[in-house]
Design a protein around this motif. Sequence first.
Motif, mmCIF file in Angstrom:
data_model
loop_
_atom_site.group_PDB
_atom_site.id
_atom_site.type_symbol
_atom_site.label_atom_id
_atom_site.label_comp_id
_atom_site.label_asym_id
_atom_site.label_seq_id
_atom_site.Cartn_x
_atom_site.Cartn_y
_atom_site.Cartn_z
ATOM 1 N N LEU A 10 0.784 -0.837 -0.134
ATOM 2 C CA LEU A 10 -0.175 -0.037 -0.064
ATOM 3 C C LEU A 10 0.896 1.643 -0.184
ATOM 4 O O LEU A 10 1.450 1.586 0.840
ATOM 5 C CB LEU A 10 -0.467 0.187 0.813
ATOM 6 N N LYS A 11 0.974 2.388 -1.202
ATOM 7 C CA LYS A 11 1.357 3.012 -0.734
ATOM 8 C C LYS A 11 0.765 4.670 -0.995
ATOM 9 O O LYS A 11 -0.372 4.694 -1.410
ATOM 10 C CB LYS A 11 2.188 3.134 -2.391
ATOM 11 N N ARG A 12 1.119 5.209 -0.159
ATOM 12 C CA ARG A 12 0.764 6.520 0.220
ATOM 13 C C ARG A 12 1.596 7.749 -0.208
ATOM 14 O O ARG A 12 3.068 7.722 0.537
ATOM 15 C CB ARG A 12 0.716 7.067 1.533
ATOM 16 N N GLN A 13 1.006 8.789 -0.838
ATOM 17 C CA GLN A 13 1.349 9.967 -1.431
ATOM 18 C C GLN A 13 0.414 11.312 -1.085
ATOM 19 O O GLN A 13 -0.510 11.072 -1.244
ATOM 20 C CB GLN A 13 1.595 10.103 -3.391
ATOM 21 N N THR A 14 1.553 11.705 -1.311
ATOM 22 C CA THR A 14 1.007 13.972 -1.141
ATOM 23 C C THR A 14 0.140 13.901 -2.176
ATOM 24 O O THR A 14 0.384 13.578 -2.999
ATOM 25 C CB THR A 14 1.945 14.466 -0.836
ATOM 26 N N ILE A 15 -1.374 14.514 -1.192
ATOM 27 C CA ILE A 15 -2.241 14.507 -2.576
ATOM 28 C C ILE A 15 -1.710 16.034 -3.880
ATOM 29 O O ILE A 15 -1.560 16.739 -2.849
ATOM 30 C CB ILE A 15 -3.809 14.872 -2.020
ATOM 31 N N GLY A 16 -1.862 15.586 -4.596
ATOM 32 C CA GLY A 16 -0.943 16.475 -5.443
ATOM 33 C C GLY A 16 -1.777 18.296 -5.350
ATOM 34 O O GLY A 16 -1.467 19.091 -5.560
ATOM 35 N N LYS A 17 -2.630 18.169 -5.113
ATOM 36 C CA LYS A 17 -4.396 19.167 -5.340
ATOM 37 C C LYS A 17 -4.081 19.983 -3.661
ATOM 38 O O LYS A 17 -3.410 21.289 -3.199
ATOM 39 C CB LYS A 17 -5.559 18.718 -5.274
ATOM 40 N N LYS A 18 -3.496 19.114 -2.852
ATOM 41 C CA LYS A 18 -3.465 19.813 -1.334
ATOM 42 C C LYS A 18 -1.567 20.412 -1.329
ATOM 43 O O LYS A 18 -2.015 21.523 -0.591
ATOM 44 C CB LYS A 18 -3.441 18.462 -0.251
ATOM 45 N N MET A 19 -1.086 19.458 -2.238
ATOM 46 C CA MET A 19 0.842 20.213 -1.841
ATOM 47 C C MET A 19 0.433 21.558 -2.693
ATOM 48 O O MET A 19 1.187 22.698 -2.336
ATOM 49 C CB MET A 19 2.018 19.332 -2.948
ATOM 50 N N ALA A 54 -2.320 23.415 -3.237
ATOM 51 C CA ALA A 54 -2.652 24.615 -2.230
ATOM 52 C C ALA A 54 -1.692 25.171 -1.134
ATOM 53 O O ALA A 54 -1.368 26.318 -0.900
ATOM 54 C CB ALA A 54 -3.406 24.130 -2.281
ATOM 55 N N LYS A 55 -0.931 24.162 -0.779
ATOM 56 C CA LYS A 55 0.036 24.504 0.533
ATOM 57 C C LYS A 55 1.412 25.445 -0.473
ATOM 58 O O LYS A 55 1.588 26.544 0.224
ATOM 59 C CB LYS A 55 0.776 23.360 1.270
ATOM 60 N N LEU A 56 2.417 25.392 -1.200
ATOM 61 C CA LEU A 56 3.140 25.869 -2.143
ATOM 62 C C LEU A 56 2.200 27.248 -2.545
ATOM 63 O O LEU A 56 3.232 27.883 -2.554
ATOM 64 C CB LEU A 56 3.295 25.259 -3.448
ATOM 65 N N LYS A 82 11.158 25.788 9.876
ATOM 66 C CA LYS A 82 9.818 26.106 10.467
ATOM 67 C C LYS A 82 8.523 24.882 9.231
ATOM 68 O O LYS A 82 7.867 23.760 9.906
ATOM 69 C CB LYS A 82 8.808 26.196 11.371
ATOM 70 N N VAL A 83 8.490 25.599 8.598
ATOM 71 C CA VAL A 83 7.090 25.070 7.467
ATOM 72 C C VAL A 83 7.430 23.280 6.715
ATOM 73 O O VAL A 83 6.874 22.425 6.854
ATOM 74 C CB VAL A 83 6.907 26.400 6.399
ATOM 75 N N LEU A 84 8.839 23.378 7.005
ATOM 76 C CA LEU A 84 9.406 22.374 5.873
ATOM 77 C C LEU A 84 9.645 20.962 7.206
ATOM 78 O O LEU A 84 8.822 20.198 6.761
ATOM 79 C CB LEU A 84 10.670 22.175 5.419
ATOM 80 N N LEU A 100 10.124 16.819 -4.408
ATOM 81 C CA LEU A 100 9.288 17.542 -4.705
ATOM 82 C C LEU A 100 9.211 19.152 -4.255
ATOM 83 O O LEU A 100 9.136 20.794 -4.628
ATOM 84 C CB LEU A 100 8.501 17.137 -5.756
ATOM 85 N N PHE A 101 8.478 19.320 -3.150
ATOM 86 C CA PHE A 101 7.788 20.024 -1.821
ATOM 87 C C PHE A 101 9.370 21.083 -1.684
ATOM 88 O O PHE A 101 8.611 22.270 -2.011
ATOM 89 C CB PHE A 101 7.403 19.883 -1.077
ATOM 90 N N ARG A 102 9.955 20.445 -2.072
ATOM 91 C CA ARG A 102 11.547 21.260 -1.102
ATOM 92 C C ARG A 102 11.296 22.301 -2.187
ATOM 93 O O ARG A 102 11.709 23.641 -1.696
ATOM 94 C CB ARG A 102 12.348 20.528 -0.336
#
Length: 294
Positions: free
Chosen positions: A182-191, A193-195, A219-221, A239-241
Amino acid sequence: MKKVNWILDADIRDYFGSIRFEHLIEFVERRIADKRVIHLIQKWLGAGVLEDGKVKYAEQGSPQGASMSPLLANIYLHYVYDQWIQEWRKKQARGEVIIVRFADDTITGFQYQDDARRFVADLNEQFARFGLELHPQKTRLIEFGRFAAKSRSQRGEGKPETFTFLGFTHICGKSRNGNFQLKRQTIGKKMRAKLDSIKQELHKRINEPIFAVGMWLSKVLHGHYHYYGVPGNYAALHLFREQIVIAWMRCLNRRSQRRGIIWEQMAEIAERWLPLPHIKHPYPSERFPRLYLR
């Protein structure tokens, strides 16, 4: 480690606005004997909400976003959903059933498809008694688990569907050994919006010193890694960083008319202030060893 082959991804239509006062007070009275507290809750529910300069009164529902709403909403679903589903699982289910609920978001897993379909019909009846309704467009039953890919391939269908829950997209994947995982990845839409919110805040902080902005972004990271740092999600963390580094570099280059910061300089700044991605949470087999030793 559970025999889950079907997932019910359920969504309650306008949950906070559909809570019935009479049932809610009845449930609260089961847990609180002090009549003064009950009276205060009743007054709060009937106080109304200020919208566009006008006070609007409702005959049902708990204002979403209000401080007490999550607590009352959890009490309501505890009696309407949690206790009911435990009894249903014991008396009606033929195979294994797992339930995960956080506030009004819930995921239910089934071993057999007929259990899942019967559960949806019974749940609709149960919700109707208390003024709730499953959203027809957002509620779906999908084949999911270690046998889903093989079963769908035999029927000439595509890859197993995914579902989202608590910020993660859940995927039927494979480990390096070829076993189901079972793989879990950050929801693209959520990421995204945060960016976007981080970029807006960077624009507001455009004239602040580098060390001040760097401490804030650190602190955010750290907070992002602590929540999304699960096994298999490293690429999304990286990718987020990376996107934050690019956004910060663009912001720094807009601060003056002088020569802008080149990538080598930005890499040094990022290395100084922005922590590298790291997985914070171990695999479930390490977190709950007793479940895996049975």
